[in-house]
Motif scaffolding. Sequence first.
Motif, PDB file in Angstrom:
ATOM      1  N   MET A   1       2.024  -7.792   7.882  1.00 24.69           N
ATOM      2  CA  MET A   1       1.961  -9.143   7.658  1.00 24.69           C
ATOM      3  C   MET A   1       0.987  -9.696   6.636  1.00 24.69           C
ATOM      4  O   MET A   1      -0.001  -8.975   6.978  1.00 24.69           O
TER       5      MET A   1
ATOM      6  N   SER B   1       1.740   0.232   8.033  1.00 19.78           N
ATOM      7  CA  SER B   1       3.740   0.318   8.278  1.00 19.78           C
ATOM      8  C   SER B   1       4.159   1.192   8.439  1.00 19.78           C
ATOM      9  O   SER B   1       5.343   1.971   9.118  1.00 19.78           O
TER      10      SER B   1
ATOM     11  N   GLN C   1       1.185  -1.430   0.132  1.00 24.53           N
ATOM     12  CA  GLN C   1      -0.100  -0.074   0.056  1.00 24.53           C
ATOM     13  C   GLN C   1       0.764   1.158   0.358  1.00 24.53           C
ATOM     14  O   GLN C   1       1.829   1.284   0.367  1.00 24.53           O
TER      15      GLN C   1
ATOM     16  N   ALA D   1       2.713  -3.698  11.096  1.00 19.71           N
ATOM     17  CA  ALA D   1       1.043  -4.243  11.346  1.00 19.71           C
ATOM     18  C   ALA D   1       0.395  -5.261  10.809  1.00 19.71           C
ATOM     19  O   ALA D   1       0.944  -5.633  10.262  1.00 19.71           O
ATOM     20  N   SER D   2      -0.485  -5.570  11.953  1.00 20.31           N
ATOM     21  CA  SER D   2      -1.263  -6.805  11.171  1.00 20.31           C
ATOM     22  C   SER D   2      -2.947  -6.399  11.303  1.00 20.31           C
ATOM     23  O   SER D   2      -2.589  -5.609  12.244  1.00 20.31           O
TER      24      SER D   2
HETATM   25  C1  LIG Z   1      -2.904  -9.884   1.656  1.00 16.53           C
HETATM   26  C2  LIG Z   1      -3.014  -9.633   2.998  1.00 16.53           C
HETATM   27  C3  LIG Z   1      -2.588 -10.693   3.884  1.00 16.53           C
HETATM   28  C4  LIG Z   1      -2.792 -10.632   5.203  1.00 16.53           C
HETATM   29  N1  LIG Z   1      -2.474 -11.565   5.912  1.00 16.53           N
HETATM   30  C5  LIG Z   1      -2.613 -11.321   7.419  1.00 16.53           C
HETATM   31  C6  LIG Z   1      -2.372 -12.273   7.661  1.00 16.53           C
HETATM   32  O1  LIG Z   1      -2.371 -13.019   7.514  1.00 16.53           O
HETATM   33  N2  LIG Z   1      -2.906 -11.420   9.455  1.00 16.53           N
HETATM   34  C7  LIG Z   1      -3.107 -10.265  10.101  1.00 16.53           C
HETATM   35  O2  LIG Z   1      -3.747 -10.443  11.401  1.00 16.53           O
HETATM   36  N3  LIG Z   1      -3.047  -9.585   8.699  1.00 16.53           N
HETATM   37  C8  LIG Z   1      -3.259  -9.852   7.558  1.00 16.53           C
HETATM   38  N4  LIG Z   1      -3.694  -8.773   6.909  1.00 16.53           N
HETATM   39  C9  LIG Z   1      -4.012  -7.808   7.145  1.00 16.53           C
HETATM   40  C10 LIG Z   1      -2.427  -6.497   7.340  1.00 16.53           C
HETATM   41  O3  LIG Z   1      -1.857  -7.273   7.861  1.00 16.53           O
HETATM   42  C11 LIG Z   1      -2.876  -5.200   7.848  1.00 16.53           C
HETATM   43  O4  LIG Z   1      -4.294  -4.565   6.859  1.00 16.53           O
HETATM   44  C12 LIG Z   1      -1.816  -4.049   8.140  1.00 16.53           C
HETATM   45  O5  LIG Z   1      -2.723  -2.873   8.555  1.00 16.53           O
HETATM   46  C13 LIG Z   1      -0.720  -3.893   6.586  1.00 16.53           C
HETATM   47  O6  LIG Z   1      -0.119  -3.002   6.728  1.00 16.53           O
HETATM   48  P1  LIG Z   1      -0.040  -1.607   6.179  1.00 16.53           P
HETATM   49  O7  LIG Z   1      -1.437  -0.903   7.003  1.00 16.53           O
HETATM   50  O8  LIG Z   1       1.679  -0.885   6.323  1.00 16.53           O
HETATM   51  O9  LIG Z   1      -0.416  -1.794   4.584  1.00 16.53           O
HETATM   52  C14 LIG Z   1      -3.683  -8.652   5.507  1.00 16.53           C
HETATM   53  C15 LIG Z   1      -3.731  -8.033   4.383  1.00 16.53           C
HETATM   54  C16 LIG Z   1      -2.779  -7.506   2.224  1.00 16.53           C
HETATM   55  C17 LIG Z   1      -3.552  -7.521   2.622  1.00 16.53           C
END
Ligand SMILES: Cc1cc2nc3c(=O)[nH]c(=O)nc-3n(C[C@H](O)[C@H](O)[C@H](O)COP(=O)(O)O)c2cc1C
Length: 209
Positions: A102, A24, A17, A146-147
Amino acid sequence: MTANTHPVLLRIDASAQSNAKSISKQLAERYQRHWLKTHSHGEVVHHDLADMTLPYVDESFIEAMYTPKDKRTGEQQQKLALSDALVAELKRADALLISTPMYNFAVPASLKSYIDLITRAGETFRYGEKGVEGLLSIKQTVVIMASGGDYTQEPASAMNHATPYLKTILGFNGLHEVRFIDAAGMNMGDAVHAKNLQQAQQQIDALFA
Ligand SMILES: Cc1cc2nc3c(=O)[nH]c(=O)nc-3n(C[C@H](O)[C@H](O)[C@H](O)COP(=O)(O)O)c2cc1C
């Protein structure tokens, strides 16, 4: 050891993103702002892996990597050029910041590709009589993750394969002291999101207090 006349922060962002949406990356920005305030004349080397489309390891890369340096053909040197440049950046860095989401309980493929390119026998690690020896020596390494869910407590922590993997591979390459900052539960509703994001922000601020 580095021979810089000024401190260098190497920042690697792995979210697919943009800055405007990525939690993150926004936290990494916060870390970078603090770092620049506390390191006069500091230089930031920044890679947004979403913009790089790093290559996967393939057979010719492996062959080039295992050919002794002085015996590599021009083509093999070319094959390793990006990997060499990324390793050189790590050797020059005084601080390393990795920001990552994550994805599917692990790290994004872009970050795995980066790790596959920088983990190099004879450059970032070597095997000796006592086993493996990591060769990187960066003073401060921070990973911001971030997760959507929260894996900071048992039993959910068993599902988090990203943090243990990063701990292992960074340690393998010599970076044993790594500070992990989690923005967990980002998709668990507004209240959890706000509380955990603020906690991550405070942890970053505390690194520079
Ligand atoms: C393709 C994809 C896979 C993801 N897998 C997980 C996951 O396994 N576990 C989880 O807790 N969140 C998961 N998420 C949610 C992201 O970790 C979460 O939205 C995080 O804030 C994304 O980081 P960013 O905001 O820096 O892009 C996933 C998101 C995407 C787009």
